[in-house]
Design an enzyme around this catalytic site. Structure first.
Site, short mmCIF file in Angstrom:
data_model
loop_
_atom_site.label_atom_id
_atom_site.label_comp_id
_atom_site.label_asym_id
_atom_site.label_seq_id
_atom_site.Cartn_x
_atom_site.Cartn_y
_atom_site.Cartn_z
N LYS A 14 8.37 -0.41 -1.16
CA LYS A 14 7.59 -0.83 0.01
C LYS A 14 7.86 0.10 1.20
O LYS A 14 8.79 0.93 1.14
CB LYS A 14 7.98 -2.27 0.35
CG LYS A 14 7.55 -3.30 -0.71
CD LYS A 14 7.94 -4.71 -0.27
CE LYS A 14 7.35 -5.76 -1.20
NZ LYS A 14 7.64 -7.14 -0.71
N ARG A 123 13.76 -7.31 -12.05
CA ARG A 123 13.91 -8.37 -11.03
C ARG A 123 15.40 -8.56 -10.70
O ARG A 123 15.77 -8.81 -9.55
CB ARG A 123 13.33 -9.71 -11.52
CG ARG A 123 11.83 -9.85 -11.45
CD ARG A 123 11.23 -9.79 -10.06
NE ARG A 123 11.50 -10.90 -9.19
CZ ARG A 123 10.80 -11.18 -8.09
NH1 ARG A 123 9.76 -10.43 -7.74
NH2 ARG A 123 11.13 -12.18 -7.32
N THR A 129 14.13 -12.68 -3.30
CA THR A 129 13.08 -12.32 -2.33
C THR A 129 13.62 -12.10 -0.91
O THR A 129 13.24 -11.15 -0.24
CB THR A 129 12.03 -13.45 -2.28
OG1 THR A 129 11.50 -13.62 -3.60
CG2 THR A 129 10.90 -13.12 -1.32
N ARG A 140 17.89 -5.41 -2.84
CA ARG A 140 17.60 -6.17 -1.62
C ARG A 140 18.88 -6.63 -0.92
O ARG A 140 18.94 -6.72 0.29
CB ARG A 140 16.68 -7.35 -1.96
CG ARG A 140 15.24 -6.92 -2.24
CD ARG A 140 14.44 -8.04 -2.87
NE ARG A 140 13.01 -7.75 -2.93
CZ ARG A 140 12.12 -8.55 -3.52
NH1 ARG A 140 12.52 -9.67 -4.12
NH2 ARG A 140 10.84 -8.23 -3.54
N ASN A 160 11.61 -6.34 2.36
CA ASN A 160 12.63 -6.44 1.30
C ASN A 160 12.58 -5.27 0.31
O ASN A 160 12.87 -5.42 -0.86
CB ASN A 160 12.51 -7.80 0.59
CG ASN A 160 11.11 -8.09 0.12
OD1 ASN A 160 10.26 -7.21 0.13
ND2 ASN A 160 10.87 -9.31 -0.31
N HIS A 163 8.81 -4.14 -4.38
CA HIS A 163 8.09 -5.19 -5.11
C HIS A 163 8.38 -5.03 -6.60
O HIS A 163 8.48 -3.91 -7.09
CB HIS A 163 6.58 -5.04 -4.89
CG HIS A 163 5.78 -5.83 -5.89
ND1 HIS A 163 5.52 -7.17 -5.72
CD2 HIS A 163 5.27 -5.49 -7.09
CE1 HIS A 163 4.86 -7.62 -6.79
NE2 HIS A 163 4.69 -6.62 -7.63
P1 IDP Z 1 8.79 -11.52 -4.45
O1 IDP Z 1 8.39 -10.25 -3.73
O2 IDP Z 1 10.28 -11.65 -4.56
O3 IDP Z 1 8.10 -11.67 -5.79
P2 IDP Z 1 6.95 -13.54 -3.38
O4 IDP Z 1 7.29 -15.00 -3.27
O5 IDP Z 1 6.00 -13.12 -4.45
O6 IDP Z 1 8.33 -12.74 -3.50
O7 IDP Z 1 6.41 -13.11 -1.94
C1 IDP Z 1 5.74 -11.89 -1.74
C2 IDP Z 1 6.29 -11.22 -0.49
O8 IDP Z 1 5.97 -12.02 0.66
C3 IDP Z 1 7.82 -11.08 -0.41
O9 IDP Z 1 8.31 -9.98 -1.14
C4 IDP Z 1 8.03 -10.91 1.09
O10 IDP Z 1 7.78 -9.55 1.51
C5 IDP Z 1 6.93 -11.80 1.68
N1 IDP Z 1 7.44 -13.13 2.09
C6 IDP Z 1 7.87 -14.11 1.26
N2 IDP Z 1 8.23 -15.21 1.98
C7 IDP Z 1 8.01 -14.91 3.28
C8 IDP Z 1 8.19 -15.64 4.53
O11 IDP Z 1 8.64 -16.79 4.58
N3 IDP Z 1 7.83 -14.98 5.66
C9 IDP Z 1 7.34 -13.70 5.66
N4 IDP Z 1 7.17 -13.00 4.53
C10 IDP Z 1 7.50 -13.59 3.36
MG MG Z 2 6.11 -12.05 -6.20
#
Ligand code: IDP
Ligand code: MG
Length: 195
Positions: A14, A123, A129, A140, A160, A163
């Site tokens: 990212k 992962r 996350t 992360r 983070n 992806h």
């Molecule tokens: P992941 O990237 O670990 O699979 P997902 O739940 O698919 O997590 O969420 C996608 C992306 O959304 C996360 O990587 C993060 O950048 C962003 N995100 C997740 N939760 C929040 C939040 O509460 N506030 C702002 N951004 C968030």
């Molecule tokens: Mg995801």
């Protein structure tokens, strides 16, 4: 039967990962764990590409909103005061919008990673996350301390670093989305020691 030695997953470095100079470190961690990089490319994503990358179904957007609400509750913050709503769908849409902004703010690196349990392995290397909760030793956890409290306050996505697809089905969709019709840039080769 699927070839379990050749499971594929989709990864993107990212904007914060690129800007922190972590492309090499991320590749290194995959390679040292016997995973194979079979496609690799830097590019600048369009808003439309990112919009189509993240799921659009209501359940996924609500889940994102619920996570956000969970953070507000945990830290005694008022979502209505901060963002004007405590509806999970509305909050999920906000976060999704912030994600599109973030992911188009700088170049990304996209790749396909192949190997035994590639989806779960990647992962695991990536970590949870939310960086402030991610285990040390994960990408992360080692390279970010971002928190959704700060991100939500600043009306931006949690940064983070990378992806990674969460399931083999998600991986298949994402590889198709980012590399579909360009199979010639996904390579088949053997690493030393591979039969
Ligand atoms: P992941 O990237 O670990 O699979 P997902 O739940 O698919 O997590 O969420 C996608 C992306 O959304 C996360 O990587 C993060 O950048 C962003 N995100 C997740 N939760 C929040 C939040 O509460 N506030 C702002 N951004 C968030
Ligand atoms: Mg995801």
């Amino acid at each position: 039967m699927p070839n379990f030695k050749k499971e594929r997953t989709y990864v993107m470095v990212k904007p914060d990962g690129v800007k922190k100079g972590l492309i090499g470190e991320i590749l290194h961690r995959f390679e040292q764990r016997d995973l194979k990089i079979v496609a690799l490319e830097m590019f600048h994503a369009t808003k439309e590409q990112i919009d189509n990358h993240y799921p659009k179904d209501e359940a996924w957007i609500r889940r994102l909103g619920q996570k956000t609400l969970g953070t507000y509750e945990k830290y005694g913050l008022d979502a209505v005061k901060e963002l004007g709503t405590n509806d999970d769908l509305e909050l999920g849409k906000f976060v999704r919008g912030w994600l599109v902004e973030y992911m188009t703010s700088a170049p990304l690196v996209r790749m396909v990673v192949e190997g035994v349990h590639a989806v779960d392995m990647v992962r695991k290397i990536c970590g949870a996350t939310l960086p402030y909760l991610a285990d040390m030793g994960t990408i992360r956890g080692d390279y970010s301390n971002d928190s959704p409290v700060i991100a939500n306050m600043e009306k931006r996505s949690v940064m983070n670093i990378m992806h990674a697809s969460e399931t083999p089905v998600e991986a298949q969709h994402e590889i198709e989305h980012w590399f579909g019709g360009r199979e010639e840039v996904i390579f088949d080769y053997k690493r030393y020691g591979e039969e």
